[in-house]
Write an enzyme that holds these catalytic residues in place. Structure first.
Site, PDB file in Angstrom:
ATOM      1  N   CYS A 106       0.970  -1.126  -0.200  1.00 14.23           N
ATOM      2  CA  CYS A 106      -0.164  -0.124  -0.485  1.00 14.23           C
ATOM      3  C   CYS A 106       0.705   1.167   0.212  1.00 14.23           C
ATOM      4  CB  CYS A 106      -1.191   0.085   1.270  1.00 14.23           C
ATOM      5  SG  CYS A 106      -2.208  -1.238   0.842  1.00 14.23           S
TER       6      CYS A 106
ATOM      7  N   HIS B 290      -3.570   6.957   2.051  1.00 16.61           N
ATOM      8  CA  HIS B 290      -4.281   6.044   1.571  1.00 16.61           C
ATOM      9  C   HIS B 290      -5.389   5.481   2.130  1.00 16.61           C
ATOM     10  CE1 HIS B 290      -3.755   1.793   0.920  1.00 16.61           C
ATOM     11  NE2 HIS B 290      -4.237   1.154   1.890  1.00 16.61           N
TER      12      HIS B 290
ATOM     13  N   ASN C 146     -10.042  -0.241  -0.797  1.00 13.41           N
ATOM     14  CA  ASN C 146      -9.110  -0.300  -0.587  1.00 13.41           C
ATOM     15  C   ASN C 146      -8.028  -1.138  -1.415  1.00 13.41           C
ATOM     16  OD1 ASN C 146      -6.103  -1.007   0.650  1.00 13.41           O
ATOM     17  ND2 ASN C 146      -6.478  -1.259   2.674  1.00 13.41           N
TER      18      ASN C 146
HETATM   19  C1  LIG Z   1     -10.678  -5.530  10.147  1.00 14.89           C
HETATM   20  C2  LIG Z   1     -11.451  -4.928  10.704  1.00 14.89           C
HETATM   21  C3  LIG Z   1     -12.126  -3.738  10.258  1.00 14.89           C
HETATM   22  C4  LIG Z   1     -11.803  -6.406  11.948  1.00 14.89           C
HETATM   23  O1  LIG Z   1     -12.398  -5.048  13.058  1.00 14.89           O
HETATM   24  P1  LIG Z   1     -12.063  -5.577  14.906  1.00 14.89           P
HETATM   25  O2  LIG Z   1     -12.672  -4.280  15.937  1.00 14.89           O
HETATM   26  O3  LIG Z   1      -9.979  -5.129  15.056  1.00 14.89           O
HETATM   27  O4  LIG Z   1     -12.513  -6.937  14.864  1.00 14.89           O
HETATM   28  P2  LIG Z   1     -12.295  -8.194  15.483  1.00 14.89           P
HETATM   29  O5  LIG Z   1     -11.208  -9.207  14.598  1.00 14.89           O
HETATM   30  O6  LIG Z   1     -11.804  -7.667  16.809  1.00 14.89           O
HETATM   31  O7  LIG Z   1     -13.740  -8.186  16.282  1.00 14.89           O
HETATM   32  C5  LIG Z   1     -14.803  -7.581  16.488  1.00 14.89           C
HETATM   33  C6  LIG Z   1     -16.027  -8.558  16.221  1.00 14.89           C
HETATM   34  O8  LIG Z   1     -16.596  -8.883  15.533  1.00 14.89           O
HETATM   35  C7  LIG Z   1     -16.432  -9.507  14.432  1.00 14.89           C
HETATM   36  N1  LIG Z   1     -16.496  -9.591  13.373  1.00 14.89           N
HETATM   37  C8  LIG Z   1     -15.053  -9.756  12.667  1.00 14.89           C
HETATM   38  N2  LIG Z   1     -15.402 -10.035  11.491  1.00 14.89           N
HETATM   39  C9  LIG Z   1     -16.765  -9.633  10.765  1.00 14.89           C
HETATM   40  C10 LIG Z   1     -16.898  -9.223   9.887  1.00 14.89           C
HETATM   41  N3  LIG Z   1     -16.721  -9.210   8.341  1.00 14.89           N
HETATM   42  N4  LIG Z   1     -18.104  -9.002  10.313  1.00 14.89           N
HETATM   43  C11 LIG Z   1     -19.192  -8.649  11.008  1.00 14.89           C
HETATM   44  N5  LIG Z   1     -18.267  -9.443  12.456  1.00 14.89           N
HETATM   45  C12 LIG Z   1     -16.885  -9.556  11.827  1.00 14.89           C
HETATM   46  C13 LIG Z   1     -15.223 -10.671  15.374  1.00 14.89           C
HETATM   47  O9  LIG Z   1     -15.768 -11.901  15.252  1.00 14.89           O
HETATM   48  C14 LIG Z   1     -15.974 -10.119  16.853  1.00 14.89           C
HETATM   49  O10 LIG Z   1     -17.259 -10.789  17.704  1.00 14.89           O
HETATM   50  P3  LIG Z   1     -17.184 -10.742  19.441  1.00 14.89           P
HETATM   51  O11 LIG Z   1     -17.061  -9.500  19.663  1.00 14.89           O
HETATM   52  O12 LIG Z   1     -18.591 -11.185  19.208  1.00 14.89           O
HETATM   53  O13 LIG Z   1     -16.203 -11.771  19.276  1.00 14.89           O
HETATM   54  C15 LIG Z   1      -9.997  -4.003  11.187  1.00 14.89           C
HETATM   55  O14 LIG Z   1      -9.237  -4.464  12.507  1.00 14.89           O
HETATM   56  C16 LIG Z   1      -9.366  -2.615  10.883  1.00 14.89           C
HETATM   57  O15 LIG Z   1     -10.049  -2.140  10.052  1.00 14.89           O
HETATM   58  N6  LIG Z   1      -7.887  -3.087  10.907  1.00 14.89           N
HETATM   59  C17 LIG Z   1      -7.096  -2.333  10.019  1.00 14.89           C
HETATM   60  C18 LIG Z   1      -7.482  -3.185   8.854  1.00 14.89           C
HETATM   61  C19 LIG Z   1      -6.821  -2.285   6.938  1.00 14.89           C
HETATM   62  O16 LIG Z   1      -6.852  -0.741   7.715  1.00 14.89           O
HETATM   63  N7  LIG Z   1      -5.504  -2.560   6.754  1.00 14.89           N
HETATM   64  C20 LIG Z   1      -5.143  -2.247   5.049  1.00 14.89           C
HETATM   65  C21 LIG Z   1      -4.092  -1.642   5.932  1.00 14.89           C
HETATM   66  S1  LIG Z   1      -3.433  -1.034   4.931  1.00 14.89           S
END
Ligand SMILES: CC(C)(COP(=O)(O)OP(=O)(O)OC[C@H]1O[C@@H](n2cnc3c(N)ncnc32)[C@H](O)[C@@H]1OP(=O)(O)O)[C@@H](O)C(=O)NCCC(=O)NCCS
Length: 331
Positions: A116, A256, A287
């Site tokens: 990225c 980004h 993204n």
């Molecule tokens: C990916 C992202 C949105 C996930 O959100 P998060 O809050 O970290 O999610 P978690 O993995 O901690 O999970 C939180 C809850 O959501 C649930 N969950 C995870 N993915 C899910 C999805 N796609 N849909 C619905 N629920 C989901 C999990 O099961 C968890 O449930 P629980 O609380 O009952 O256990 C977040 O981590 C993120 O945006 N990270 C950065 C990603 C990014 O920008 N990457 C590019 C960099 S170049």
């Protein structure tokens, strides 16, 4: 001996794939909902390339758009830099085929792999190449077909990654229009976003059968989120400092397009004033990794949010973890 000269972005171009994929079309495979995806990432829809919308095809289309904007012909381009992680042929560099299609005179052409951050790495390199006189005009393209590398059943990535291409032309200028780059990498976090396995694991060896499945991208979303939200604002501030500017001098912020919450967290941490327009292309585009900044800038120019002469701050970050930022003048 060529004297060191000033450089600027002379034109911006984009190619957005034709197929629009709303959240509703992908939620079943990951047991998610439109509401969850929008709330956690800000993404409403993304675009996925059709088979004929190849890395090469999308790049050439974006580059032609940028050349037209710049008023430059393909045969004036001396260097083509393509930032991508989704060109599936390990060698040769796709930049060589793109340079040929654009009618360059056998321009220097190579790909860079900085995920990225790749586009901002390319801007820094293209600017230095033109400054040094190694080429008069350089083309920097960010392009991805991340849908080829996405596991559509992976809840952590299936809704994030998308496809597209953006391009800029860099050339000589009366005033410096590309500020000093602030860039780096944190290889201690190499595993946070990566291709799941290498090609040898896919193909196998005489002793060990391979998996035979596409080596999809995997990501540890939470640590990536924290790293980007808290560390990258400091890098952005450093790029402003090195350009001799404050946030008050800024017109446009083009980070980004990773996640809307990361964009908001950075804007808060940097205390961006109200007048700074912020790129939010991720809502419609997802993204697109190396393509996200030129796509977002192209849209801001088209919609009148970024005007010629505006000062824009780029910051890009991702797998590696690699990052880069610079201030530029909008062409
Ligand atoms: C990916 C992202 C949105 C996930 O959100 P998060 O809050 O970290 O999610 P978690 O993995 O901690 O999970 C939180 C809850 O959501 C649930 N969950 C995870 N993915 C899910 C999805 N796609 N849909 C619905 N629920 C989901 C999990 O099961 C968890 O449930 P629980 O609380 O009952 O256990 C977040 O981590 C993120 O945006 N990270 C950065 C990603 C990014 O920008 N990457 C590019 C960099 S170049």
């Amino acid at each position: 001996m060529t004297e060191t000269r000033h450089t600027a972005i002379l034109g911006v171009g984009a190619y957005r794939p034709s197929k629009v994929v709303p959240n509703a079309d992908i939620v079943d495979a990951i047991d998610s909902s439109d509401e969850w995806i929008q709330q956690r990432s800000g993404i409403k829809q993304r675009r996925w390339a059709e088979p004929d919308e190849t890395i090469q095809m999308m790049s050439v289309a974006a580059a032609q758009d940028a050349l037209e904007h710049a008023g430059i012909k393909g045969d004036q381009i001396g260097c083509v830099i393509v930032a991508t992680v989704s060109h599936l042929l390990q060698t040769p560099a796709i930049a060589t085929a793109i340079a040929h299609d654009l009618g360059t005179r056998q321009a220097a052409a190579f790909d860079i792999s900085a995920a990225c951050a790749g586009f901002c790495y390319g801007v820094a390199m293209g600017s230095d190449i033109v400054k040094a006189g190694s080429a008069d005009y350089a083309l920097v393209i960010g392009v991805e077909r991340l849908s080829d590398l996405t596991d559509f059943h992976d809840r952590g990535t299936a809704f994030i990654f998308a496809d597209g291409a953006g391009a800029i032309v860099i050339g000589p200028a009366d005033e410096q229009g590309i500020g000093p780059v602030v860039w780096g990498s944190d290889g201690e976090q190499f595993d946070l976003i990566r291709q799941r396995e290498d090609w040898r694991d896919v193909v196998g060896t005489p002793d060990q059968p391979g998996s035979g499945v596409m080596p999809h991208l995997v990501m540890q979303g939470n640590p990536v989120f924290r790293w980007a939200s808290f560390t990258m604002a400091k890098v952005a501030q450093e790029a402003l400092d090195r350009a001799g500017m404050s946030v008050q001098d800024l017109d446009v912020f083009v980070p980004h397009q990773a996640n809307m919450r990361i964009i908001d967290a950075m804007a808060r941490a940097m205390k961006l004033p109200e007048h700074v327009r912020i790129a939010r292309d991720i809502a419609d585009q997802g993204n697109t990794s190396a393509a996200s900044i030129p796509l977002a800038l192209d849209r801001m120019i088209a919609e009148g949010e970024a005007k010629s002469g505006d000062r824009a701050l780029f910051i890009a970050f991702g797998a590696g973890l690699a990052y880069a930022a610079q201030v530029v003048t909008v062409p």
